[in-house]
Design an enzyme around this catalytic site. Structure first.
Site: not given
Length: 253
Positions: A27, A60, A151, A214
């Protein structure tokens, strides 16, 4: 967090809390000093800047890591597998985007450094030969890879590498067990997990509520960590999919 309460994850902690399991988070890195995470962090790598410090600026990656393994220290929040170890691998930049080369190198690094599970809350519209080779390598070494579906909405097929046969793809549901309207779908989708209004860690000892596939992916990764810790053996992708399917809740059409 509600995702732990709704699924009685705390009852599973009587049997397993993720001990002995390493989850690599590919990430934006991780806040290496967050009080809910630092005792569970292993050495990782920063492929964006090519150095040893996978510090998270974006937030994130820290959020994802918290959902998996924020420790149960009676502060802030707690993760699904609070005694699992997190290997932070920074392959997305501070703006949240990254190259296929960084991701491919991150997968191989995680496998070669002992990760049992790789959690990837990332995706792309195209495919990548480099990522495909690394995913095949992970599978050959018995490392499970969970990947976010994307998404772009229920009528859009899941992204790559979630649609790869070498990953386990995760979409998102809300508190009422309804599929989130942002979650990608399609025949390649394996499972759905909580992904709406998820509270987790963010840099500088802060927390935020965020939604997305996520957020659902680390929930599944954490559940896999609990299982691997309990049975103390490796699973193939086919075996873990079978195990999850036998214990998942079927959704109404």
């Amino acid at each position: 967090p509600w995702n732990i309460r709704l699924f009685d994850i705390n009852k599973a902690w009587d049997y397993s809390q993720g001990e002995g399991v390493v989850v690599a988070v590919l990430d934006t890195g991780c806040d290496l000093e967050h009080e809910d995470l630092k005792e569970n962090l292993l050495n990782g790598y920063n492929f964006v800047d090519d150095n040893q410090t996978p510090q998270d600026v974006n937030g994130h990656g820290t959020h994802v890591a918290g959902t998996i393994a924020a420790c149960n220290n009676h502060k802030g929040m707690v993760g699904i597998a609070p005694k699992a170890k997190i290997m932070p691998v920074k392959c997305l930049g501070n703006n949240g985007s990254g190259s296929a080369a960084w991701i491919a190198k991150g997968i191989k690094f995680a496998v070669d450094n002992g990760a049992d599970i790789i959690s990837m809350s990332l995706g792309m519209s195209g495919t990548s030969h480099a990522i495909a080779r690394s995913l095949s390598y992970a599978k050959s070494k018995g490392c499970l890879v969970f990947c976010a579906a994307g998404n772009d909405g229920n009528h859009v097929d899941i992204q790559y590498p979630a649609n790869s046969e070498d990953t386990i793809s995760i979409g998102a549901i809300d508190k009422d067990l309804n599929v989130c309207n942002f979650s990608c779908s399609g025949d390649s989708l394996d499972f759905l997990a909580p992904g709406q209004d998820i509270i987790s860690c963010t840099p500088n000892n802060t927390y935020s509520k965020t939604s997305g596939t996520s957020m659902a992916t680390p929930f599944a990764s954490g559940c896999a960590a609990l299982l691997l810790s309990l049975v103390k053996k490796k699973f193939t992708i086919e075996e873990i999919v079978k195990e999850f399917a036998e214990n998942a809740l079927p959704l109404e059409d």
